[in-house]
Design a protein around this motif. Sequence first.
Motif, PDB file in Angstrom:
ATOM      1  N   HIS A 209       0.822  -1.202   0.000  1.00 52.66           N
ATOM      2  CA  HIS A 209       0.000   0.000   0.000  1.00 52.66           C
ATOM      3  C   HIS A 209       0.864   1.263   0.000  1.00 52.66           C
ATOM      4  CE1 HIS A 209      -3.375   2.665   0.989  1.00 52.66           C
ATOM      5  NE2 HIS A 209      -2.535   3.255   1.822  1.00 52.66           N
ATOM      6  N   MET A 210       1.875   1.296   0.878  1.00 55.26           N
ATOM      7  CA  MET A 210       2.691   2.498   1.006  1.00 55.26           C
ATOM      8  C   MET A 210       3.518   2.780  -0.241  1.00 55.26           C
ATOM      9  SD  MET A 210       1.989   3.872   3.933  1.00 55.26           S
ATOM     10  CE  MET A 210       3.346   5.027   4.120  1.00 55.26           C
ATOM     11  N   ALA A 211       3.787   1.756  -1.032  1.00 51.10           N
ATOM     12  CA  ALA A 211       4.554   1.959  -2.269  1.00 51.10           C
ATOM     13  C   ALA A 211       3.815   2.879  -3.237  1.00 51.10           C
ATOM     14  CB  ALA A 211       4.837   0.613  -2.930  1.00 51.10           C
ATOM     15  N   LYS A 212       2.496   2.967  -3.090  1.00 53.90           N
ATOM     16  CA  LYS A 212       1.683   3.797  -3.982  1.00 53.90           C
ATOM     17  C   LYS A 212       1.370   5.165  -3.393  1.00 53.90           C
ATOM     18  CE  LYS A 212      -1.236   0.392  -3.920  1.00 53.90           C
ATOM     19  NZ  LYS A 212      -2.451  -0.455  -4.123  1.00 53.90           N
ATOM     20  N   VAL A 213       1.858   5.437  -2.179  1.00 57.83           N
ATOM     21  CA  VAL A 213       1.553   6.690  -1.495  1.00 57.83           C
ATOM     22  C   VAL A 213       2.695   7.674  -1.697  1.00 57.83           C
ATOM     23  CG1 VAL A 213       1.119   7.765   0.745  1.00 57.83           C
ATOM     24  CG2 VAL A 213       0.146   5.516   0.232  1.00 57.83           C
ATOM     25  N   GLU A 214       2.349   8.863  -2.138  1.00 51.39           N
ATOM     26  CA  GLU A 214       3.362   9.908  -2.309  1.00 51.39           C
ATOM     27  C   GLU A 214       3.677  10.526  -0.946  1.00 51.39           C
ATOM     28  OE1 GLU A 214       4.083  14.097  -4.764  1.00 51.39           O
ATOM     29  OE2 GLU A 214       2.375  12.795  -5.235  1.00 51.39           O
ATOM     30  N   MET A 215       4.963  10.598  -0.648  1.00 50.16           N
ATOM     31  CA  MET A 215       5.386  11.185   0.617  1.00 50.16           C
ATOM     32  C   MET A 215       6.338  12.343   0.366  1.00 50.16           C
ATOM     33  SD  MET A 215       5.834   7.856   3.116  1.00 50.16           S
ATOM     34  CE  MET A 215       6.120   8.923   4.537  1.00 50.16           C
ATOM     35  N   ALA A 216       6.444  13.230   1.341  1.00 46.18           N
ATOM     36  CA  ALA A 216       7.294  14.406   1.216  1.00 46.18           C
ATOM     37  C   ALA A 216       8.428  14.352   2.239  1.00 46.18           C
ATOM     38  CB  ALA A 216       6.469  15.676   1.428  1.00 46.18           C
ATOM     39  N   ARG A 217       9.466  15.091   1.963  1.00 43.23           N
ATOM     40  CA  ARG A 217      10.550  15.216   2.936  1.00 43.23           C
ATOM     41  C   ARG A 217      10.001  15.862   4.202  1.00 43.23           C
ATOM     42  NH1 ARG A 217      16.178  15.675   2.845  1.00 43.23           N
ATOM     43  NH2 ARG A 217      17.031  17.011   4.491  1.00 43.23           N
ATOM     44  N   ALA A 219       9.381  18.200   7.139  1.00 41.80           N
ATOM     45  CA  ALA A 219       9.812  19.561   7.443  1.00 41.80           C
ATOM     46  C   ALA A 219      10.376  19.650   8.854  1.00 41.80           C
ATOM     47  CB  ALA A 219       8.633  20.520   7.288  1.00 41.80           C
ATOM     48  N   THR A 220      10.024  18.662   9.682  1.00 41.13           N
ATOM     49  CA  THR A 220      10.482  18.569  11.071  1.00 41.13           C
ATOM     50  C   THR A 220      11.100  17.189  11.264  1.00 41.13           C
ATOM     51  OG1 THR A 220       8.638  19.961  11.780  1.00 41.13           O
ATOM     52  CG2 THR A 220       9.738  18.680  13.488  1.00 41.13           C
ATOM     53  N   PRO A 221      12.259  17.080  11.910  1.00 36.37           N
ATOM     54  CA  PRO A 221      12.860  15.763  12.120  1.00 36.37           C
ATOM     55  C   PRO A 221      11.900  14.796  12.806  1.00 36.37           C
ATOM     56  CG  PRO A 221      14.437  17.477  12.658  1.00 36.37           C
ATOM     57  CD  PRO A 221      13.130  18.166  12.405  1.00 36.37           C
ATOM     58  N   PHE A 222      11.874  13.571  12.288  1.00 35.92           N
ATOM     59  CA  PHE A 222      10.948  12.522  12.712  1.00 35.92           C
ATOM     60  C   PHE A 222      11.755  11.440  13.409  1.00 35.92           C
ATOM     61  CE2 PHE A 222       9.163   8.363  11.767  1.00 35.92           C
ATOM     62  CZ  PHE A 222       7.785   8.497  11.882  1.00 35.92           C
ATOM     63  N   ALA A 223      11.423  11.145  14.666  1.00 35.27           N
ATOM     64  CA  ALA A 223      12.143  10.106  15.406  1.00 35.27           C
ATOM     65  C   ALA A 223      11.593   8.744  15.033  1.00 35.27           C
ATOM     66  CB  ALA A 223      12.025  10.339  16.907  1.00 35.27           C
ATOM     67  N   GLY A 224      12.416   7.899  14.463  1.00 37.74           N
ATOM     68  CA  GLY A 224      11.959   6.607  13.979  1.00 37.74           C
ATOM     69  C   GLY A 224      11.784   5.585  15.074  1.00 37.74           C
ATOM     70  N   ASN A 225      10.890   4.625  14.836  1.00 39.08           N
ATOM     71  CA  ASN A 225      10.619   3.543  15.786  1.00 39.08           C
ATOM     72  C   ASN A 225      11.675   2.439  15.722  1.00 39.08           C
ATOM     73  OD1 ASN A 225       7.034   3.095  16.337  1.00 39.08           O
ATOM     74  ND2 ASN A 225       8.246   4.960  16.381  1.00 39.08           N
ATOM     75  N   GLY A 227      14.959   2.190  14.337  1.00 40.10           N
ATOM     76  CA  GLY A 227      16.361   2.435  14.662  1.00 40.10           C
ATOM     77  C   GLY A 227      16.585   3.358  15.825  1.00 40.10           C
ATOM     78  N   GLY A 228      15.518   4.005  16.307  1.00 38.13           N
ATOM     79  CA  GLY A 228      15.669   4.940  17.400  1.00 38.13           C
ATOM     80  C   GLY A 228      16.491   6.156  17.023  1.00 38.13           C
ATOM     81  N   ARG A 229      16.396   6.597  15.761  1.00 35.77           N
ATOM     82  CA  ARG A 229      17.161   7.745  15.287  1.00 35.77           C
ATOM     83  C   ARG A 229      16.242   8.732  14.580  1.00 35.77           C
ATOM     84  NH1 ARG A 229      19.878   5.690  18.349  1.00 35.77           N
ATOM     85  NH2 ARG A 229      22.049   4.976  18.198  1.00 35.77           N
ATOM     86  N   THR A 230      16.680   9.986  14.473  1.00 32.51           N
ATOM     87  CA  THR A 230      15.871  10.965  13.758  1.00 32.51           C
ATOM     88  C   THR A 230      16.043  10.772  12.252  1.00 32.51           C
ATOM     89  OG1 THR A 230      17.668  12.585  14.025  1.00 32.51           O
ATOM     90  CG2 THR A 230      15.838  12.689  15.583  1.00 32.51           C
ATOM     91  N   LEU A 231      14.936  10.883  11.536  1.00 33.25           N
ATOM     92  CA  LEU A 231      14.899  10.651  10.097  1.00 33.25           C
ATOM     93  C   LEU A 231      14.543  11.959   9.385  1.00 33.25           C
ATOM     94  CD1 LEU A 231      12.909   7.292  10.234  1.00 33.25           C
ATOM     95  CD2 LEU A 231      15.386   7.631  10.341  1.00 33.25           C
ATOM     96  N   ARG A 232      15.164  12.165   8.220  1.00 36.81           N
ATOM     97  CA  ARG A 232      14.997  13.452   7.545  1.00 36.81           C
ATOM     98  C   ARG A 232      14.644  13.330   6.071  1.00 36.81           C
ATOM     99  NH1 ARG A 232      17.201  17.576  10.792  1.00 36.81           N
ATOM    100  NH2 ARG A 232      18.286  16.787  12.638  1.00 36.81           N
ATOM    101  N   THR A 233      14.359  12.120   5.595  1.00 26.66           N
ATOM    102  CA  THR A 233      13.963  11.952   4.198  1.00 26.66           C
ATOM    103  C   THR A 233      12.635  11.218   4.112  1.00 26.66           C
ATOM    104  OG1 THR A 233      15.027   9.805   3.832  1.00 26.66           O
ATOM    105  CG2 THR A 233      16.406  11.774   3.559  1.00 26.66           C
ATOM    106  N   ALA A 234      11.930  11.426   3.006  1.00 30.46           N
ATOM    107  CA  ALA A 234      10.637  10.763   2.817  1.00 30.46           C
ATOM    108  C   ALA A 234      10.797   9.243   2.803  1.00 30.46           C
ATOM    109  CB  ALA A 234      10.001  11.251   1.515  1.00 30.46           C
TER     110      ALA A 234
END
Length: 313
Positions: A209-217, A219-225, A227-234
């Motif tokens: 499903h997500m392969a068909k969803v358009e995502m954007a970079r 704008a605010t750093p996102f803390a990932g589940n 790896g426990g690190r902040t993510l900055r790309t779509a």
Amino acid sequence: MTCALLFPGQGEQRPGMLHDLSDHPAVGQTLDEISEALGEDVRRLDTAEALRSNASTQLALFSASAASFRALSALGVRPDHVAGHSIGAFSAAVACGALTLGDAARAVRVRGTAMERAYPSGYGMGVVLGLPEPEVAGIAEAVGTPDDPLYPTNVNAPLQVAVSGTDRAVDRALALALARGATKAVRLAVSVPAHCPLMSGPEAELAAHMAKVEMARPATPFAGNVGGRTLRTADAVRDDLIRSIARPVRWHEATSVLRERGVDLFVQVLPGDSLARLAAAAFPESRVACLQANSLERVSELVDWTRRRSENA
């Protein structure tokens, strides 16, 4: 000195939680947008009966947290970081601009439905307090069998670790944990074995499903589940949303990284306060608040105060 918004996962749900949200116009508008995207009235998903369904629970939690974020945003709150625990990661993805509200709602429905269809009964999660991750992993290995699999999963704090598997295996693990000195070991209000290899099938459905969803970079750093690190790309955010369904949530690591990056105020949006309590225990030098105990206006004032303090430092 910055602010992070925390978006809760399963276990925080309660009947009436959507109807008890603020009467701020942004709340109603958000629930209307989600309902339109899903083709059903999301407000019907917070009854006791509806919350017996894993899929409905995930949608109700997503709707509550997204609506409370939108209300804060309307008051001028602009977080410096966002983090969402499990299903909360989807509302965090909306908050950081990586996903539109409608796309996130549809993805949450796919996720919750796939998880419920794969394990309609007989499975669940528990949490152990007072024992470190390696010891909980040893307990899971000791009680798990091919017929009753069990896995150590979410690490919410150094001494708070979840397990996922069959009901029988979870119950055995909790009893053994108490016998080995755990201060508390209880079932969680989750009816599927989330965040472990048993979720490989639902993960594949969500990935398709997500392969068909358009995502954007973001704008605010996102803390990932995962790896426990902040993510900055779509692509990084998309990968984390997909992979976390079958992998443990490294929550303590994620929030620790936020603290290292200068977060001085942690704010949990609705519903509940469990993430706020975890942050208060882990980072006593930081300020912590939650919408459950504060008005929208008070939280907005706290965020503004934190930002002014940072600018004047």
